[in-house]
Motif scaffolding. Sequence first.
Motif, PDB file in Angstrom:
ATOM      1  N   VAL B   7       0.849  -1.137  -0.030  1.00 44.79           N
ATOM      2  CA  VAL B   7      -0.229  -0.027  -0.069  1.00 44.79           C
ATOM      3  C   VAL B   7       1.038   1.358  -0.118  1.00 44.79           C
ATOM      4  O   VAL B   7       1.763   1.449   0.999  1.00 44.79           O
ATOM      5  N   LYS B   8       0.454   2.068  -0.963  1.00 47.09           N
ATOM      6  CA  LYS B   8       1.203   3.468  -1.079  1.00 47.09           C
ATOM      7  C   LYS B   8       0.319   4.669  -0.931  1.00 47.09           C
ATOM      8  O   LYS B   8      -0.719   4.321  -1.492  1.00 47.09           O
ATOM      9  N   VAL B  60      -3.879   9.827  -3.844  1.00 40.63           N
ATOM     10  CA  VAL B  60      -3.735   8.683  -4.619  1.00 40.63           C
ATOM     11  C   VAL B  60      -3.697   7.528  -3.546  1.00 40.63           C
ATOM     12  O   VAL B  60      -2.431   7.605  -3.055  1.00 40.63           O
ATOM     13  N   LEU B  61      -4.438   6.448  -3.534  1.00 43.15           N
ATOM     14  CA  LEU B  61      -4.038   5.275  -2.683  1.00 43.15           C
ATOM     15  C   LEU B  61      -3.733   4.234  -3.902  1.00 43.15           C
ATOM     16  O   LEU B  61      -4.357   3.993  -4.849  1.00 43.15           O
ATOM     17  N   ILE B  62      -2.473   3.640  -3.534  1.00 45.98           N
ATOM     18  CA  ILE B  62      -2.004   2.589  -4.476  1.00 45.98           C
ATOM     19  C   ILE B  62      -1.801   1.179  -3.699  1.00 45.98           C
ATOM     20  O   ILE B  62      -1.301   1.179  -2.676  1.00 45.98           O
ATOM     21  N   HIS B  63      -2.913   0.205  -4.170  1.00 46.00           N
ATOM     22  CA  HIS B  63      -2.841  -1.026  -3.443  1.00 46.00           C
ATOM     23  C   HIS B  63      -2.621  -1.927  -4.569  1.00 46.00           C
ATOM     24  O   HIS B  63      -3.435  -2.387  -5.429  1.00 46.00           O
ATOM     25  N   GLY B  64      -1.444  -2.528  -4.214  1.00 43.88           N
ATOM     26  CA  GLY B  64      -0.808  -3.442  -5.344  1.00 43.88           C
ATOM     27  C   GLY B  64      -1.120  -2.735  -6.858  1.00 43.88           C
ATOM     28  O   GLY B  64      -0.268  -1.838  -6.764  1.00 43.88           O
ATOM     29  N   SER B  65      -1.415  -3.139  -7.755  1.00 39.16           N
ATOM     30  CA  SER B  65      -1.524  -2.558  -9.096  1.00 39.16           C
ATOM     31  C   SER B  65      -2.608  -1.870  -9.040  1.00 39.16           C
ATOM     32  O   SER B  65      -3.000  -1.071 -10.271  1.00 39.16           O
ATOM     33  N   ASN B  66      -3.397  -1.458  -8.241  1.00 40.37           N
ATOM     34  CA  ASN B  66      -4.777  -0.543  -8.171  1.00 40.37           C
ATOM     35  C   ASN B  66      -4.600   0.665  -7.669  1.00 40.37           C
ATOM     36  O   ASN B  66      -4.000   0.882  -6.726  1.00 40.37           O
ATOM     37  N   ALA B  67      -4.865   1.982  -8.410  1.00 44.57           N
ATOM     38  CA  ALA B  67      -5.088   3.217  -7.991  1.00 44.57           C
ATOM     39  C   ALA B  67      -6.241   3.496  -7.579  1.00 44.57           C
ATOM     40  O   ALA B  67      -7.189   3.443  -8.402  1.00 44.57           O
ATOM     41  N   VAL B  68      -6.310   4.191  -6.540  1.00 44.59           N
ATOM     42  CA  VAL B  68      -7.641   4.663  -6.147  1.00 44.59           C
ATOM     43  C   VAL B  68      -7.822   6.287  -5.724  1.00 44.59           C
ATOM     44  O   VAL B  68      -6.697   6.426  -5.185  1.00 44.59           O
TER      45      VAL B  68
END
Lengths: 239, 239
Positions: B7-8, B60-68
């Motif tokens: 998680v980033k 932006v939340l990056i969870h694995g390869s997904n950006a929210v």
Amino acid sequence: MENREEVKVLGTWSSLFVLRVRIALNVKQVKYEFLEEVAGLHSKSELLLKSNPVYKKVPVLIHGSNAVCESLVILRYIDEAFVDDDRLSLLPSDPYDRALACFWACYIDDKWFSSLIGVIREQNKEAREESMKQVQTGLQLLEEVFSKCTNGNGKPFFNGESIGYLDIVFGSFMLLLKVAEKIKNVKFLDENKTPKLVTWHQCFCLNDAVKNVMPQFDKFFEYVKMRVGGGGVSFSSTN
Amino acid sequence: MENREEVKVLGTWSSLFVLRVRIALNVKQVKYEFLEEVAGLHSKSELLLKSNPVYKKVPVLIHGSNAVCESLVILRYIDEAFVDDDRLSLLPSDPYDRALACFWACYIDDKWFSSLIGVIREQNKEAREESMKQVQTGLQLLEEVFSKCTNGNGKPFFNGESIGYLDIVFGSFMLLLKVAEKIKNVKFLDENKTPKLVTWHQCFCLNDAVKNVMPQFDKFFEYVKMRVGGGGVSFSSTN
């Protein structure tokens, strides 16, 4: 809250935000009573003032003794409060897919809808052309979103086989898009530029959950012209 | 999506919308890496432009390869993607309570926050006083909401024993409220008018999920003054 409690919708025939709520209830097969606020009247019903004291706007969903306001909040409530096994879901089950649907719904409400209003209302030519560009850009983006959501599987809706949250949020504005096309003599939904959205729109309008609650084009067209002529376009409230 | 994926958070120290995401991850005890966009620089990171091509904004939340993207969407995603038995929930379990939390979150973002910005930025005296009135009205409303949520049970947060969605959405703006108080030499959070919010605010600031990620008052105060002096206040993006 029992699902069997009475459901009522406070609305007007012309509000596209009210339309969302009615479509959602139809998709979920929830029976409801439609209580129409008389648009154009300066007084609002006691029930509306009591149920939505902050905004005093339709739509309001009344479920038993609980009142829910704001169309996007209402849609999620409907999805979460009526969850028997045999009911369709408005939102995808995967949290990321759900987040994407919500992101695009916010984009449509906060950005794309304002541009669409700008196309109709803006008097300044440059500003109007900028709005038109933004509406086009949004349609291109949503064409791509549709491709990603359906992943080339030929399903008719953003939500797959059945109408869902994003279909309702976007679909509710299509009538206004068509009115804008007629007023400004342009074509936004174009088979060459956004072929998937053209097909999606046809499926949406023909769907049983939609076709009986969608306002008639000619009546809505006259209503919009009257509102624009009256110095303001407000599609969100009874004001 | 596995919960164990990395998680980033893409953010800036000064964005109150980024603050929301960091608090939510702390409440849910999700470890994350904070990647700071350098505020004030005219270029944005490649990762930000790629992850949020529509708005090009943090958070932006990056969870694995997904950006929210979009803080309210991110908060719900965090709540729904990390749901082990021992994790706290940000939103209430009852659909109506959840709808109320979402309604008030929208009110805070769409209406109350704009008034708060108006207090700081508005040059016209009448308009500024109107904004001040609206901030006060909002606080009175939220004092009542707090009473209803906690139902006189003495719990410290809108969400009960632990910080939840509405606490985070409202709490993230408290620092700006305090800055507005200092700049305009007024008192908004007042023990006589909104005693419950005063206590809630103290509990919020002292909470472990909050205290280490809340910007320092003096640094944030100077930042706001600089932004106002620079002709615009934007707390939502890296611009």
